[in-house]
Design a protein around this motif. Structure first.
Motif, PDB file in Angstrom:
ATOM      1  N   MET A   1      51.757  36.166  41.376  1.00  0.00           N
ATOM      2  CA  MET A   1      52.000  35.931  42.797  1.00  0.00           C
ATOM      3  C   MET A   1      50.870  36.461  43.682  1.00  0.00           C
ATOM      4  SD  MET A   1      54.662  34.188  43.395  1.00  0.00           S
ATOM      5  CE  MET A   1      54.876  34.542  45.131  1.00  0.00           C
ATOM      6  N   ILE A   2      50.070  37.377  43.152  1.00  0.00           N
ATOM      7  CA  ILE A   2      49.018  37.968  43.988  1.00  0.00           C
ATOM      8  C   ILE A   2      47.938  36.950  44.311  1.00  0.00           C
ATOM      9  CG2 ILE A   2      47.242  39.739  44.053  1.00  0.00           C
ATOM     10  CD1 ILE A   2      48.998  41.509  42.382  1.00  0.00           C
ATOM     11  N   LEU A   3      47.544  36.139  43.310  1.00  0.00           N
ATOM     12  CA  LEU A   3      46.466  35.173  43.528  1.00  0.00           C
ATOM     13  C   LEU A   3      46.827  34.130  44.581  1.00  0.00           C
ATOM     14  CD1 LEU A   3      43.630  34.561  42.575  1.00  0.00           C
ATOM     15  CD2 LEU A   3      44.593  33.096  40.774  1.00  0.00           C
ATOM     16  N   PRO A   4      48.035  33.535  44.579  1.00  0.00           N
ATOM     17  CA  PRO A   4      48.378  32.599  45.662  1.00  0.00           C
ATOM     18  C   PRO A   4      48.371  33.245  47.049  1.00  0.00           C
ATOM     19  CG  PRO A   4      49.858  32.309  43.809  1.00  0.00           C
ATOM     20  CD  PRO A   4      49.058  33.537  43.507  1.00  0.00           C
ATOM     21  N   ILE A   5      48.782  34.503  47.138  1.00  0.00           N
ATOM     22  CA  ILE A   5      48.772  35.182  48.448  1.00  0.00           C
ATOM     23  C   ILE A   5      47.346  35.312  48.961  1.00  0.00           C
ATOM     24  CG2 ILE A   5      49.237  37.362  49.618  1.00  0.00           C
ATOM     25  CD1 ILE A   5      51.669  37.696  47.796  1.00  0.00           C
ATOM     26  N   PHE A   6      46.433  35.731  48.071  1.00  0.00           N
ATOM     27  CA  PHE A   6      45.028  35.848  48.470  1.00  0.00           C
ATOM     28  C   PHE A   6      44.429  34.484  48.808  1.00  0.00           C
ATOM     29  CE2 PHE A   6      45.099  40.071  46.354  1.00  0.00           C
ATOM     30  CZ  PHE A   6      44.543  40.816  47.393  1.00  0.00           C
ATOM     31  N   TYR A   7      44.862  33.448  48.100  1.00  0.00           N
ATOM     32  CA  TYR A   7      44.342  32.113  48.377  1.00  0.00           C
ATOM     33  C   TYR A   7      44.800  31.635  49.755  1.00  0.00           C
ATOM     34  CZ  TYR A   7      42.594  27.458  47.326  1.00  0.00           C
ATOM     35  OH  TYR A   7      41.884  26.278  47.341  1.00  0.00           O
ATOM     36  N   LEU A 365      35.237  33.774  44.708  1.00  0.00           N
ATOM     37  CA  LEU A 365      35.766  34.091  43.381  1.00  0.00           C
ATOM     38  C   LEU A 365      37.252  33.777  43.296  1.00  0.00           C
ATOM     39  CD1 LEU A 365      33.956  37.506  42.722  1.00  0.00           C
ATOM     40  CD2 LEU A 365      33.415  35.290  41.701  1.00  0.00           C
ATOM     41  N   LEU A 366      37.989  34.164  44.336  1.00  0.00           N
ATOM     42  CA  LEU A 366      39.424  33.870  44.358  1.00  0.00           C
ATOM     43  C   LEU A 366      39.670  32.366  44.351  1.00  0.00           C
ATOM     44  CD1 LEU A 366      40.587  36.522  46.982  1.00  0.00           C
ATOM     45  CD2 LEU A 366      41.111  36.532  44.540  1.00  0.00           C
ATOM     46  N   GLY A 367      38.870  31.635  45.117  1.00  0.00           N
ATOM     47  CA  GLY A 367      39.047  30.188  45.169  1.00  0.00           C
ATOM     48  C   GLY A 367      38.820  29.523  43.820  1.00  0.00           C
ATOM     49  N   HIS A 368      37.758  29.922  43.129  1.00  0.00           N
ATOM     50  CA  HIS A 368      37.481  29.319  41.822  1.00  0.00           C
ATOM     51  C   HIS A 368      38.529  29.708  40.784  1.00  0.00           C
ATOM     52  CE1 HIS A 368      33.740  27.227  42.537  1.00  0.00           C
ATOM     53  NE2 HIS A 368      33.256  28.266  43.188  1.00  0.00           N
ATOM     54  N   GLU A 369      38.980  30.954  40.797  1.00  0.00           N
ATOM     55  CA  GLU A 369      39.993  31.377  39.845  1.00  0.00           C
ATOM     56  C   GLU A 369      41.327  30.687  40.111  1.00  0.00           C
ATOM     57  OE1 GLU A 369      39.681  33.219  37.089  1.00  0.00           O
ATOM     58  OE2 GLU A 369      37.538  33.091  37.521  1.00  0.00           O
TER      59      GLU A 369
END
Length: 566
Positions: A1-7, A365-369
């Motif tokens: 869930m952390i990655l979608p929040i940062f995205y 980096l977040l966008g590519h991941e």
């Protein structure tokens, strides 16, 4: 869930501001600005802009300089590829692209002016042999100097963007097949490679068009002055102290956007005609032009390389009369007297560039991941909008929106604006390395019980660290070159090397102008060199460690086998 929040946070910071930017300038161009008492829609702003004396000539200058510089840049870039790609000389050309690209436009424009002005170094060298009046290409009515600078700076960008394109085209196979039919190398490149390259290089070319249409800082230094290019004219309208005239400036920004879209449409039409409709030239026989690509690259690189020592000479000259080739007196007085003023400007420029580039790198980096994990992402064209739309057409609406949140947080808004405009470049710089990374390495780490974060830190980060550092340096270079975002979001209260160099270039002391231009040119080189050094050092150390582990493993196996045998 952390990655979608940062995205989601990435989208809010780097994508969503496009909407208020466009809507804000559109509503202002229609004279709807309730904050200054304009609450009815009208076309007075457009009428005022189009009735301005000399506006048609300004528009003509903008269209011609943008079209000519983009067209010549494409031909020169293709000529260099035609002459050097997959040749031994390419190994010498490719490492020079990053330093050429790192030189900020403003710093190079100042060095170019010192070289080609009527009292510049070229005129001094030719003076004993030249019997005619030296041609004026600085602030000339035809914008020749501006066009030349745009070409010299755009060619390295197109070449760098062409590297992954050429790797996709499988040039060697095309050459073998066409050579078996009797075609020579230069004919093969025009008949087979050029249409494919032109179609795949569409996005970099569109970015070049957008920059050429909207460039302000370089136009202020080298462009025509009466009338100026339309982008400069719109910037002058924005700078008018009478706030009631802002609809005219916003209307000018919308017209500038329309001019950009017009040239983009013209490019798409020409591309369609060359690659889809009028293809008879591809089957009209063994005809092709052998362009002097290598000599063109040497000439462009030489001009960029000469601009640095010229600025160094001017910054240390006490007296340099025309037509002397060297100053008659040298001094460090200007370095000493200006240092107390220059140092805070350098420090502020570095702080803004490092912070904004680091944030842009984290977002990239977040966008590519996120793209790899969820197989979904925002369309690349939307990410690239800040590169494809004139800055003036976005910044006015963004500036008005920023005032509603906080009118005096100048540092915050300037850093955010730099992140906004640096993010697309950083994201694109990482796109190729992220596509080429072998995901099976991560899957192997996950199968051994490692967490996704551990796999990223232990496996992916070491392999992609050089590319990450390079993207970080690209972001710093983009931030150091930002003029309009710093001026508009900082309300003139934040001084960087770019804003001061542009201000000093208009009739101030050449020695102080050279000093600021020199520092602005050196800082990107410092960061690119630092990124290259760290990346190579880390790669070399990783290679040595892996080699040592292999040797130790082989020795251990040999010892075990000998022990078992005994």
């Amino acid at each position: 869930m952390i990655l979608p929040i940062f995205y989601i946070f990435l989208v809010i910071v780097c994508i969503l501001p496009i909407a208020p930017g466009v809507l804000g300038v559109l509503s202002a161009s229609l004279s709807y600005m309730p904050s200054i008492g304009l609450s009815t829609f009208s076309l007075d702003g457009y009428l005022s802009a189009l009735e301005w004396s000399g506006v048609s000539h300004s528009i003509f200058l903008t269209l011609t300089s943008a079209f000519v510089s983009t067209f010549v840049s494409c031909i020169v870039a293709f000529a260099i590829l035609q002459a050097t790609w997959q040749q031994p000389v390419w190994k010498k050309v490719e490492p020079l692209l990053s330093p050429l690209l790192a030189m900020p436009h403003v710093a190079f424009a100042i060095g170019f002016a010192f070289l080609f002005s009527p009292t510049g170094m070229i005129a001094r060298l030719l003076n004993p042999f030249w019997v005619f009046e030296f041609p004026v290409i600085i602030n000339d009515a035809a914008n020749i100097g501006l066009i030349l600078v745009l070409i010299i700076k755009e060619v390295p960008f197109l070449l760098l963007m062409s590297i992954p394109i050429m790797q996709q085209l499988q040039v060697d196979k095309s050459e073998r097949v066409a050579a078996s039919l009797g075609y020579q190398r230069h004919q093969i490149w025009w008949k087979c490679i050029f249409p494919q390259w032109l179609r795949k290089a569409r996005f970099p070319i569109l970015a070049v068009i957008a920059y050429s249409v909207s460039v302000v800082d370089v136009s202020l230094i080298l462009g025509s002055t009466n009338p100026p290019t339309f982008a400069v004219l719109v910037w002058q309208w924005f700078s008018d102290p009478d706030i009631q005239l802002q609809p005219r400036a916003a209307a000018g920004a919308m017209i500038l956007l329309l001019l950009c879209l017009l040239l983009i449409g013209l490019h798409r039409f020409l591309e369609w005609g060359i690659t889809q409709h009028c293809r008879h030239w591809q089957i009209s026989g063994r005809v092709g032009i052998r362009l002097p690509g290598l000599s063109l690259f040497v000439s462009l690189s030489g001009i960029v390389a000469l601009s640095l020592p010229i600025m160094m000479l001017w910054s240390a000259s006490q007296r340099w009369r025309f037509p002397n080739l060297l100053p008659t007196q040298f001094t460090l007085r200007f370095w000493e007297s200006e240092w107390t003023t220059l140092f805070p400007v350098i420090a502020d420029s570095i702080i803004i560039a490092v912070i904004s580039s680091s944030l842009a790198l984290i977002f990239a980096l977040l966008g590519h991941e996120y793209k790899l994990k969820y197989r979904w992402h925002i369309p690349s064209i939307l990410i690239a909008v800040p590169m494809l739309i004139p800055q003036l057409s976005l910044l006015f609406g963004i500036q008005v929106s920023a005032l509603y949140f906080s009118s005096d947080s100048y540092w915050l808004w300037v850093i955010w604006a730099h992140v906004f405009f640096a993010f697309p470049y950083v994201f694109l710089a990482l796109d190729g390395p992220w596509r080429s990374f072998d995901q099976r390495l991560t899957q192997t780490g996950l199968s051994l019980g490692k967490s996704p974060l551990q796999c990223w830190i232990k496996i992916k980060l070491p392999l992609l660290l050089p590319a990450i550092l390079y993207a970080w340096a690209v972001g710093i270079s983009v931030s150091l070159a930002q003029y309009l975002p710093t001026q508009m979001l900082g309300a003139g209260r934040i001084m960087t090397l770019t804003t001061e160099a542009v201000a000093l270039s208009s009739g101030f002391d050449r020695r102080i102008t050279a000093l600021y231009g020199l520092w602005q040119a050196l800082l990107p080189f410092v960061f690119f060199s630092l990124a290259l050094f760290i990346g190579r050092h880390y790669s070399r150390r990783s290679h040595l460690n892996s080699t040592t582990r292999k040797v130790m493993s082989n020795e251990s196996i040999n010892n075990k086998s000998q022990h078992t045998h005994s």
